[in-house]
Design a protein around this motif. Structure first.
Motif, PDB file in Angstrom:
ATOM      1  N   MET A   1       0.851  -1.204   0.000  1.00 15.74           N
ATOM      2  CA  MET A   1       0.000   0.000   0.000  1.00 15.74           C
ATOM      3  C   MET A   1       0.882   1.247   0.000  1.00 15.74           C
ATOM      4  N   ALA A   2       0.601   2.159  -0.919  1.00  9.64           N
ATOM      5  CA  ALA A   2       1.367   3.400  -0.986  1.00  9.64           C
ATOM      6  C   ALA A   2       1.095   4.255   0.241  1.00  9.64           C
ATOM      7  N   ASP A   3       2.118   4.955   0.718  1.00  5.95           N
ATOM      8  CA  ASP A   3       1.931   5.804   1.893  1.00  5.95           C
ATOM      9  C   ASP A   3       1.901   7.284   1.551  1.00  5.95           C
ATOM     10  N   HIS A   4       1.951   7.598   0.257  1.00  2.58           N
ATOM     11  CA  HIS A   4       1.775   8.988  -0.161  1.00  2.58           C
ATOM     12  C   HIS A   4       1.306   9.016  -1.602  1.00  2.58           C
ATOM     13  N   ALA A   5       0.680  10.138  -1.975  1.00  2.00           N
ATOM     14  CA  ALA A   5       0.156  10.285  -3.332  1.00  2.00           C
ATOM     15  C   ALA A   5       1.286  10.540  -4.313  1.00  2.00           C
ATOM     16  N   ILE A   6       1.071  10.205  -5.558  1.00  2.00           N
ATOM     17  CA  ILE A   6       2.047  10.499  -6.587  1.00  2.00           C
ATOM     18  C   ILE A   6       2.188  12.011  -6.730  1.00  2.00           C
ATOM     19  N   ARG A   7       3.398  12.475  -6.929  1.00  2.00           N
ATOM     20  CA  ARG A   7       3.654  13.902  -7.110  1.00  2.00           C
ATOM     21  C   ARG A   7       3.511  14.241  -8.589  1.00  2.00           C
ATOM     22  N   LEU A   8       2.592  15.116  -8.889  1.00  2.00           N
ATOM     23  CA  LEU A   8       2.345  15.464 -10.281  1.00  2.00           C
ATOM     24  C   LEU A   8       3.441  16.381 -10.824  1.00  2.00           C
ATOM     25  N   ASN A   9       3.735  16.223 -12.094  1.00  2.00           N
ATOM     26  CA  ASN A   9       4.631  17.121 -12.803  1.00  2.00           C
ATOM     27  C   ASN A   9       3.920  17.614 -14.060  1.00  2.00           C
ATOM     28  N   ASP A  10       4.602  18.441 -14.852  1.00  2.00           N
ATOM     29  CA  ASP A  10       3.946  19.019 -16.031  1.00  2.00           C
ATOM     30  C   ASP A  10       3.479  17.929 -16.993  1.00  2.00           C
ATOM     31  N   GLY A  11       4.287  16.871 -17.129  1.00  2.00           N
ATOM     32  CA  GLY A  11       3.910  15.793 -18.033  1.00  2.00           C
ATOM     33  C   GLY A  11       2.656  15.076 -17.594  1.00  2.00           C
ATOM     34  N   LEU A  12       2.557  14.777 -16.301  1.00  2.00           N
ATOM     35  CA  LEU A  12       1.364  14.106 -15.785  1.00  2.00           C
ATOM     36  C   LEU A  12       0.154  15.026 -15.837  1.00  2.00           C
ATOM     37  N   ASP A  13       0.359  16.315 -15.549  1.00  2.00           N
ATOM     38  CA  ASP A  13      -0.746  17.273 -15.677  1.00  2.00           C
ATOM     39  C   ASP A  13      -1.304  17.260 -17.097  1.00  2.00           C
ATOM     40  N   ALA A  14      -0.398  17.284 -18.077  1.00  2.00           N
ATOM     41  CA  ALA A  14      -0.828  17.277 -19.477  1.00  2.00           C
ATOM     42  C   ALA A  14      -1.539  15.975 -19.826  1.00  2.00           C
ATOM     43  N   TYR A  15      -1.040  14.868 -19.293  1.00  2.00           N
ATOM     44  CA  TYR A  15      -1.657  13.572 -19.559  1.00  2.00           C
ATOM     45  C   TYR A  15      -3.076  13.525 -18.994  1.00  2.00           C
ATOM     46  N   ILE A  16      -3.243  13.999 -17.759  1.00  2.00           N
ATOM     47  CA  ILE A  16      -4.565  14.012 -17.128  1.00  2.00           C
ATOM     48  C   ILE A  16      -5.538  14.859 -17.948  1.00  2.00           C
ATOM     49  N   ARG A  17      -5.060  15.996 -18.447  1.00  2.00           N
ATOM     50  CA  ARG A  17      -5.947  16.873 -19.205  1.00  2.00           C
ATOM     51  C   ARG A  17      -6.256  16.320 -20.598  1.00  2.00           C
ATOM     52  N   THR A  18      -5.490  15.308 -21.013  1.00  2.00           N
ATOM     53  CA  THR A  18      -5.748  14.667 -22.300  1.00  2.00           C
ATOM     54  C   THR A  18      -6.737  13.520 -22.178  1.00  2.00           C
ATOM     55  N   VAL A  19      -6.550  12.655 -21.177  1.00  2.00           N
ATOM     56  CA  VAL A  19      -7.373  11.445 -21.085  1.00  2.00           C
ATOM     57  C   VAL A  19      -8.150  11.321 -19.776  1.00  2.00           C
ATOM     58  N   GLY A  20      -7.975  12.259 -18.848  1.00  2.00           N
ATOM     59  CA  GLY A  20      -8.599  12.108 -17.538  1.00  2.00           C
ATOM     60  C   GLY A  20      -9.742  13.044 -17.256  1.00  2.00           C
ATOM     61  N   MET A  21     -10.121  13.860 -18.222  1.00  2.00           N
ATOM     62  CA  MET A  21     -11.190  14.833 -17.996  1.00  2.00           C
ATOM     63  C   MET A  21     -11.746  15.272 -19.343  1.00  2.00           C
ATOM     64  N   ARG A  22     -12.907  15.908 -19.291  1.00  2.00           N
ATOM     65  CA  ARG A  22     -13.512  16.478 -20.483  1.00  2.00           C
ATOM     66  C   ARG A  22     -13.822  17.945 -20.214  1.00  2.00           C
ATOM     67  N   GLU A  23     -13.300  18.801 -21.041  1.00  2.00           N
ATOM     68  CA  GLU A  23     -13.567  20.236 -20.949  1.00  2.00           C
ATOM     69  C   GLU A  23     -14.360  20.643 -22.177  1.00  2.00           C
ATOM     70  N   SER A  24     -15.544  21.188 -21.959  1.00  2.00           N
ATOM     71  CA  SER A  24     -16.386  21.564 -23.089  1.00  2.00           C
ATOM     72  C   SER A  24     -15.728  22.676 -23.903  1.00  2.00           C
ATOM     73  N   GLU A  25     -16.183  22.811 -25.123  1.00  2.00           N
ATOM     74  CA  GLU A  25     -15.670  23.862 -26.009  1.00  2.00           C
ATOM     75  C   GLU A  25     -15.848  25.239 -25.390  1.00  2.00           C
ATOM     76  N   HIS A  26     -16.976  25.465 -24.737  1.00  2.00           N
ATOM     77  CA  HIS A  26     -17.241  26.780 -24.157  1.00  2.00           C
ATOM     78  C   HIS A  26     -16.371  27.031 -22.926  1.00  2.00           C
ATOM     79  N   LEU A  27     -16.144  26.003 -22.126  1.00  2.00           N
ATOM     80  CA  LEU A  27     -15.244  26.153 -20.990  1.00  2.00           C
ATOM     81  C   LEU A  27     -13.827  26.456 -21.454  1.00  2.00           C
ATOM     82  N   ARG A  28     -13.369  25.730 -22.460  1.00  2.00           N
ATOM     83  CA  ARG A  28     -12.015  25.947 -22.973  1.00  2.00           C
ATOM     84  C   ARG A  28     -11.873  27.369 -23.523  1.00  2.00           C
ATOM     85  N   ALA A  29     -12.876  27.825 -24.253  1.00  2.00           N
ATOM     86  CA  ALA A  29     -12.821  29.165 -24.822  1.00  2.00           C
ATOM     87  C   ALA A  29     -12.794  30.225 -23.730  1.00  2.00           C
TER      88      ALA A  29
END
Length: 221
Positions: free
Chosen positions: A1-29
């Motif tokens: 069992m992990a005892d701490h959360a993964i530390r995010l970096n720019d690469g992981l942030d970008a990955y999450i925003r690619t496959v881990g969420m949906r941002e509508s066209e209007h929100l993005r604009a």
């Protein structure tokens, strides 16, 4: 069992925003417009947090939301898009300069009719909402305004939401300042107080998440 959360970096942030969420066209604009025109565009919530709030609204079946702190209206748009057609948001904002940035995008998204935008001091505005609607009349509350008033906002929202209703409190990690003992500024101290208050509050179920600048999700028992 992990005892701490993964530390995010720019690469992981970008990955999450690619496959881990949906941002509508209007929100993005709207996000891009805010970044291009507002000096403090970072005051808006992050897109992955907006996606999470959207999911919470849909999961909870919320129809009536109170939002404390609108800024340019990115979170307002995310919440409004998640609401059913007969849902609505009472959105409280004290600074008249910023919501006009977002209002055209609310209209383009077809959700502007769901938003009751009120320019006011939120401490006064939330009292008016309580007087107009009565206790336990809302399903969901989102708090993201002046930190010194968080305790009052939380207590008033706890009166306002129904049993089983949700309160989401933003910026609870306060850019990491909450663990800096040398930081005794009033805003940091206010965040520490509300965090300690919520974790000890037996009127609610709660969980603090590391999404964005920290988000605590509270369910009224």
């Amino acid at each position: 069992m992990a005892d701490h959360a993964i530390r995010l970096n720019d690469g992981l942030d970008a990955y999450i925003r690619t496959v881990g969420m949906r941002e509508s066209e209007h929100l993005r604009a709207l996000r891009e417009k805010s970044k291009a025109t507002l000096v403090n565009a970072q005051l808006a919530i992050m897109p992955e947090e907006a996606c999470f709030l959207d999911l919470l609204v849909r999961l909870s079946g919320a129809k009536r939301i109170v939002e404390i702190g609108v800024y340019a209206g990115y979170s307002t748009l995310a919440l409004a898009q998640a609401l059913p057609e007969d849902g609505y948001i009472v959105a409280l904002e004290r600074d008249e300069r910023f919501p006009p940035v977002g209002q055209p995008f609310w209209k383009e998204a077809g959700v502007d009719h769901k938003v009751d935008l009120r320019y006011c001091d939120a401490n006064e505005g939330i009292e008016v909402v309580l007087q107009e609607n009565g206790p336990e009349s809302f399903d969901f509350a989102f708090i993201d305004a002046d930190k010194a008033s968080y305790m009052n906002y939380y207590e008033k929202c706890l009166e306002l939401v129904k049993p089983g209703g949700l309160i989401c409190v933003d910026n609870v990690l306060w850019y990491g300042r909450v663990i800096d003992d040398a930081d005794t500024t009033h805003q940091t101290e206010a965040i520490r107080r509300i965090n300690e208050h919520i974790v000890a509050d037996d009127r609610v179920d709660m969980s603090m998440l590391t999404i964005g600048d920290g988000l605590t999700v509270v369910r009224k028992r």
